[in-house]
Design a protein around this motif. Sequence first.
Motif, PDB file in Angstrom:
ATOM      1  N   VAL A  14       0.834  -1.203   0.000  1.00  0.00           N
ATOM      2  CA  VAL A  14       0.000   0.000   0.000  1.00  0.00           C
ATOM      3  C   VAL A  14       0.869   1.254   0.000  1.00  0.00           C
ATOM      4  CG1 VAL A  14      -1.743   1.318   1.259  1.00  0.00           C
ATOM      5  CG2 VAL A  14      -1.878  -1.180   1.193  1.00  0.00           C
ATOM      6  N   ARG A  50      -0.141  -2.387  -4.711  1.00  0.00           N
ATOM      7  CA  ARG A  50      -1.423  -2.881  -5.208  1.00  0.00           C
ATOM      8  C   ARG A  50      -2.604  -1.983  -4.859  1.00  0.00           C
ATOM      9  NH1 ARG A  50      -1.656  -9.425  -4.402  1.00  0.00           N
ATOM     10  NH2 ARG A  50       0.346  -9.959  -5.386  1.00  0.00           N
ATOM     11  N   LYS A  97      -4.809   0.455 -10.339  1.00  0.00           N
ATOM     12  CA  LYS A  97      -4.997  -0.141  -9.016  1.00  0.00           C
ATOM     13  C   LYS A  97      -5.947   0.752  -8.230  1.00  0.00           C
ATOM     14  CE  LYS A  97      -0.679  -0.194  -9.329  1.00  0.00           C
ATOM     15  NZ  LYS A  97       0.746  -0.535  -9.189  1.00  0.00           N
ATOM     16  N   SER A 199      -5.499  -4.900  -1.302  1.00  0.00           N
ATOM     17  CA  SER A 199      -4.221  -5.314  -1.890  1.00  0.00           C
ATOM     18  C   SER A 199      -4.047  -6.825  -1.865  1.00  0.00           C
ATOM     19  CB  SER A 199      -3.051  -4.642  -1.160  1.00  0.00           C
ATOM     20  OG  SER A 199      -2.837  -5.224   0.122  1.00  0.00           O
TER      21      SER A 199
END
Length: 259
Positions: A14, A50, A97, A199
């Motif tokens: 993250v 992600r 993302k 994620s």
Amino acid sequence: MSYECLSFSVDGAVALIKFNRPASLNAFNAQLRAELLSALNAVDADDAIRAVVLGAEGRMFSSGADLAEGLGGAETIEQQILQEYAPVLEKISYLNKPIIAAVSGGMAGIGGAFAMACDLMVMADDAYLLLAFTNIALVPDGGVSWQLLRRMGYSRAFQAIVEGARLSAQECVDAGIASKLAPADQVDDVALQWAAALSERAPIALRETKKILRQALDVSYMETVALEAKAQNICVATQDAQEAVKAFMEKRPAVFVGK
């Protein structure tokens, strides 16, 4: 990466990007716009990241455009919006993302446009959206009209804009502008926990879902069916899809690798 108008950090999968001009209530100047685009490009290119959280230092998410800076090097406000704001807003909208806005305090003017461009939004329970454009004889910019029309419907969006409304956090949730509320001192934590959970999901499936939804409002039903079919063809061939089936059969959580 080193920034002056942003703070940037990564924890696991993250990324946390925060506006860092608290003295100006995180008003957007040319440097902030340029640094934000740079940070988003870096995040998009890093497969290890992600999910993203976009927040702010200080007591306000953003007060909007930095009026003290004026047009900078642009000849007109139209040129400034299209050349300096639009590329950043487009990057947020089509980032490969999920990106979650973490809104503390207020978001005013085009500051609200940046939060609404994100896929999801956590608002502090005492935060607000200020649509101050017509109060200073201006119209919404940064795509605010597009966002509000689709979330609130024509009549409610028109009323909010022409009256220069200040919408509470609860009103933003009720209108579909914000996704969820959090205590004021927990906004970043809630957004980061949410991003961490996302994620762990299949990155390619999330990417393709975002692509479909960003297009679906502007195409027909059958065109959406075709978009889904194309994306499904991509997803079903992934290692992650095979892992999901295997994990289901073995009665264990799937571990997705983004391939």
